[in-house]
Design a protein around this motif. Structure first.
Motif, mmCIF file in Angstrom:
data_model
loop_
_atom_site.group_PDB
_atom_site.id
_atom_site.type_symbol
_atom_site.label_atom_id
_atom_site.label_comp_id
_atom_site.label_asym_id
_atom_site.label_seq_id
_atom_site.Cartn_x
_atom_site.Cartn_y
_atom_site.Cartn_z
ATOM 1 N N GLU A 1 -16.204 24.447 47.265
ATOM 2 C CA GLU A 1 -15.275 24.027 46.219
ATOM 3 C C GLU A 1 -15.870 22.915 45.371
ATOM 4 O OE1 GLU A 1 -12.158 21.030 48.114
ATOM 5 O OE2 GLU A 1 -12.247 22.898 49.282
ATOM 6 N N GLN A 2 -15.416 22.879 44.108
ATOM 7 C CA GLN A 2 -15.817 21.837 43.174
ATOM 8 C C GLN A 2 -14.577 21.305 42.462
ATOM 9 O OE1 GLN A 2 -18.847 20.527 42.710
ATOM 10 N NE2 GLN A 2 -19.802 21.926 44.177
ATOM 11 N N GLU A 3 -14.543 20.012 42.220
ATOM 12 C CA GLU A 3 -13.455 19.403 41.471
ATOM 13 C C GLU A 3 -13.544 19.808 40.001
ATOM 14 O OE1 GLU A 3 -10.965 17.452 42.526
ATOM 15 O OE2 GLU A 3 -11.604 17.465 44.631
ATOM 16 N N LEU A 4 -12.425 20.247 39.422
ATOM 17 C CA LEU A 4 -12.358 20.538 37.993
ATOM 18 C C LEU A 4 -10.903 20.419 37.564
ATOM 19 C CD1 LEU A 4 -14.033 21.363 35.505
ATOM 20 C CD2 LEU A 4 -13.383 23.733 35.979
ATOM 21 N N ILE A 5 -10.579 19.337 36.880
ATOM 22 C CA ILE A 5 -9.205 19.069 36.470
ATOM 23 C C ILE A 5 -8.670 20.222 35.621
ATOM 24 C CG2 ILE A 5 -7.676 17.490 35.227
ATOM 25 C CD1 ILE A 5 -8.863 16.343 37.804
ATOM 26 N N GLY A 6 -7.507 20.749 36.001
ATOM 27 C CA GLY A 6 -6.867 21.788 35.213
ATOM 28 C C GLY A 6 -7.505 23.159 35.321
ATOM 29 N N ALA A 7 -8.317 23.410 36.353
ATOM 30 C CA ALA A 7 -8.964 24.717 36.510
ATOM 31 C C ALA A 7 -7.914 25.823 36.526
ATOM 32 C CB ALA A 7 -9.780 24.741 37.797
ATOM 33 N N ASN A 8 -8.153 26.878 35.738
ATOM 34 C CA ASN A 8 -7.129 27.907 35.589
ATOM 35 C C ASN A 8 -7.749 29.294 35.497
ATOM 36 O OD1 ASN A 8 -4.500 28.932 35.198
ATOM 37 N ND2 ASN A 8 -4.786 28.933 32.994
ATOM 38 N N ALA A 9 -7.883 29.865 34.308
ATOM 39 C CA ALA A 9 -8.336 31.243 34.136
ATOM 40 C C ALA A 9 -9.810 31.396 34.488
ATOM 41 C CB ALA A 9 -8.089 31.691 32.698
ATOM 42 N N LEU A 10 -10.162 32.612 34.955
ATOM 43 C CA LEU A 10 -11.530 32.953 35.323
ATOM 44 C C LEU A 10 -11.912 34.273 34.669
ATOM 45 C CD1 LEU A 10 -10.908 32.345 39.086
ATOM 46 C CD2 LEU A 10 -12.632 31.051 37.851
ATOM 47 N N ALA A 11 -13.206 34.429 34.353
ATOM 48 C CA ALA A 11 -13.702 35.701 33.822
ATOM 49 C C ALA A 11 -15.182 35.813 34.141
ATOM 50 C CB ALA A 11 -13.478 35.792 32.315
ATOM 51 N N VAL A 12 -15.654 37.052 34.282
ATOM 52 C CA VAL A 12 -17.087 37.301 34.437
ATOM 53 C C VAL A 12 -17.667 37.532 33.043
ATOM 54 C CG1 VAL A 12 -18.855 38.767 35.435
ATOM 55 C CG2 VAL A 12 -16.765 38.283 36.734
ATOM 56 N N VAL A 13 -18.637 36.711 32.674
ATOM 57 C CA VAL A 13 -19.222 36.732 31.332
ATOM 58 C C VAL A 13 -20.736 36.844 31.469
ATOM 59 C CG1 VAL A 13 -19.480 35.493 29.153
ATOM 60 C CG2 VAL A 13 -17.340 35.301 30.451
ATOM 61 N N ASP A 14 -21.304 37.949 31.002
ATOM 62 C CA ASP A 14 -22.755 38.155 31.057
ATOM 63 C C ASP A 14 -23.311 37.891 32.455
ATOM 64 O OD1 ASP A 14 -22.663 38.789 28.395
ATOM 65 O OD2 ASP A 14 -23.393 36.847 27.690
ATOM 66 N N GLY A 15 -22.610 38.397 33.456
ATOM 67 C CA GLY A 15 -23.097 38.302 34.825
ATOM 68 C C GLY A 15 -22.855 36.987 35.520
ATOM 69 N N THR A 16 -22.058 36.108 34.931
ATOM 70 C CA THR A 16 -21.745 34.814 35.534
ATOM 71 C C THR A 16 -20.261 34.523 35.371
ATOM 72 O OG1 THR A 16 -23.949 33.995 34.970
ATOM 73 C CG2 THR A 16 -22.302 32.350 35.539
ATOM 74 N N VAL A 17 -19.685 33.830 36.341
ATOM 75 C CA VAL A 17 -18.275 33.472 36.268
ATOM 76 C C VAL A 17 -18.101 32.248 35.372
ATOM 77 C CG1 VAL A 17 -16.268 32.666 37.574
ATOM 78 C CG2 VAL A 17 -17.750 34.464 38.516
ATOM 79 N N VAL A 18 -17.075 32.323 34.497
ATOM 80 C CA VAL A 18 -16.690 31.202 33.639
ATOM 81 C C VAL A 18 -15.261 30.818 33.994
ATOM 82 C CG1 VAL A 18 -16.179 30.510 31.265
ATOM 83 C CG2 VAL A 18 -18.254 31.813 31.771
ATOM 84 N N VAL A 19 -14.992 29.521 34.060
ATOM 85 C CA VAL A 19 -13.659 29.024 34.378
ATOM 86 C C VAL A 19 -13.145 28.179 33.220
ATOM 87 C CG1 VAL A 19 -14.607 27.010 35.604
ATOM 88 C CG2 VAL A 19 -12.265 27.751 36.081
ATOM 89 N N ALA A 20 -11.838 28.287 32.949
ATOM 90 C CA ALA A 20 -11.205 27.549 31.859
ATOM 91 C C ALA A 20 -10.332 26.424 32.403
ATOM 92 C CB ALA A 20 -10.348 28.496 31.018
ATOM 93 N N GLN A 21 -10.180 25.387 31.599
ATOM 94 C CA GLN A 21 -9.276 24.282 31.906
ATOM 95 C C GLN A 21 -8.032 24.375 31.033
ATOM 96 O OE1 GLN A 21 -12.206 21.107 31.063
ATOM 97 N NE2 GLN A 21 -11.552 20.210 32.996
ATOM 98 N N VAL A 22 -6.852 24.314 31.658
ATOM 99 C CA VAL A 22 -5.604 24.316 30.892
ATOM 100 C C VAL A 22 -5.102 22.872 30.795
ATOM 101 C CG1 VAL A 22 -4.201 24.901 32.933
ATOM 102 C CG2 VAL A 22 -3.337 25.427 30.623
ATOM 103 N N THR A 23 -5.887 22.041 30.096
ATOM 104 C CA THR A 23 -5.556 20.632 29.881
ATOM 105 C C THR A 23 -5.642 20.340 28.387
ATOM 106 O OG1 THR A 23 -7.856 19.923 30.140
ATOM 107 C CG2 THR A 23 -6.491 19.966 32.133
#
Length: 267
Positions: free
Chosen positions: A154-176
């Motif tokens: 696990e990693q700390e990321l304030i407001g971590a929310n949506a996830l998607a696979v983009v060009d072979g890597t996971v991207v995470v969004a912040q809802v802040t």
């Protein structure tokens, strides 16, 4: 909202004379078609071939299930009192959240439960990629190997929310209020693709671009998948929520009473 070659699929809480449930409409023309039975608390959708998986939550109970996109009929796979939101599939396993800190796993055909995982508290959304299940929890992003689900990284990321696979890597969004999109190519050190965005609600990718809706300032935007300055596609969509994209259009839902499904031509 999700897409195949011919149809756009979405979930609705109901309104404007349309009951809550799961719907689809041909991309070119035609009236909305409803899946049966009606699932008024339908939330997340995951399209895999001709099967549409869903999570649904209403007061006091929730379910996950599968829908046949040919017959437009749905079957419940599992129920629980906790609100199921995030779903992901890997092989014959369907993963879904059981807050506050559990992920359940059921067979996609029989619904038989194989196991459950303990994950960081406040579990929300999931995505499966490259032998790992990724998820977001309260101010954290985490992952676990399918073959050995413990320990959870696990990693700390304030407001971590949506996830998607983009060009072979996971991207995470912040809802802040000053959120960003972070690349998880090196999980131990999430790398920012863009920052200072107002409450990123959801994201999707296509042809080297990452598309997202910012709930805070009501815009649809995109950036190159490697990161960069956002391009505004639509500047006035204060309730834009779900986003999906094909080769010609970006589709999105409006998260409000009397909301709509809309599409915009790509730049």
């Amino acid at each position: 909202v999700t897409l195949d070659a011919n149809y756009v699929y979405w979930s609705s809480k109901g309104g404007s004379g349309m009951p809550g449930g799961i719907y689809r409409r041909h991309k070119q023309d035609g009236a909305p078609e409803a899946f049966e039975p009606a699932i008024p608390g339908a939330n997340r959708l995951l399209l895999d071939g001709d099967v549409l998986y869903y999570s649904a939550a209403v007061a006091g109970s929730s379910e996950v299930g599968r829908c046949d996109t040919t017959s437009l009929t749905c079957t419940v796979l599992a129920t629980q009192p906790e609100p199921a939101i995030g779903i992901a599939r890997f092989g014959n396993d369907l993963f879904f959240t059981a807050p506050p800190s559990r992920v359940r796993v059921v067979d996609v055909d029989s619904g038989a439960e194989s196991t459950s995982w303990m994950v960081p508290n406040g579990v929300s959304l999931l995505v499966a990629h490259a032998g790992f299940l990724y998820g977001t929890s309260t101010n954290k992003v985490w992952r676990a190997q399918f073959a050995m689900p413990a320990p959870v990284e696990e990693q700390e990321l304030i407001g971590a929310n949506a996830l998607a696979v983009v060009d072979g890597t996971v991207v995470v969004a912040q809802v802040t209020s000053m959120g960003g999109l972070y690349h998880l190519g090196t999980f131990e050190a999430p790398a920012p693709l863009v920052t200072d965005q107002e409450q990123i609600a959801t994201l999707a990718s296509r042809d080297g671009w990452l598309y997202f809706a910012t709930f805070g300032d009501g815009m649809i935007k995109r950036i190159p998948s490697a990161g960069g300055t956002p391009q505004i596609i639509e500047p006035n969509e204060p309730s834009a929520n779900g986003v999906a994209v094909d080769g010609t259009h970006v589709y999105f839902t409006q998260h409000q009473p009397g909301g709509a499904l809309r599409r915009l031509a790509l730049p």
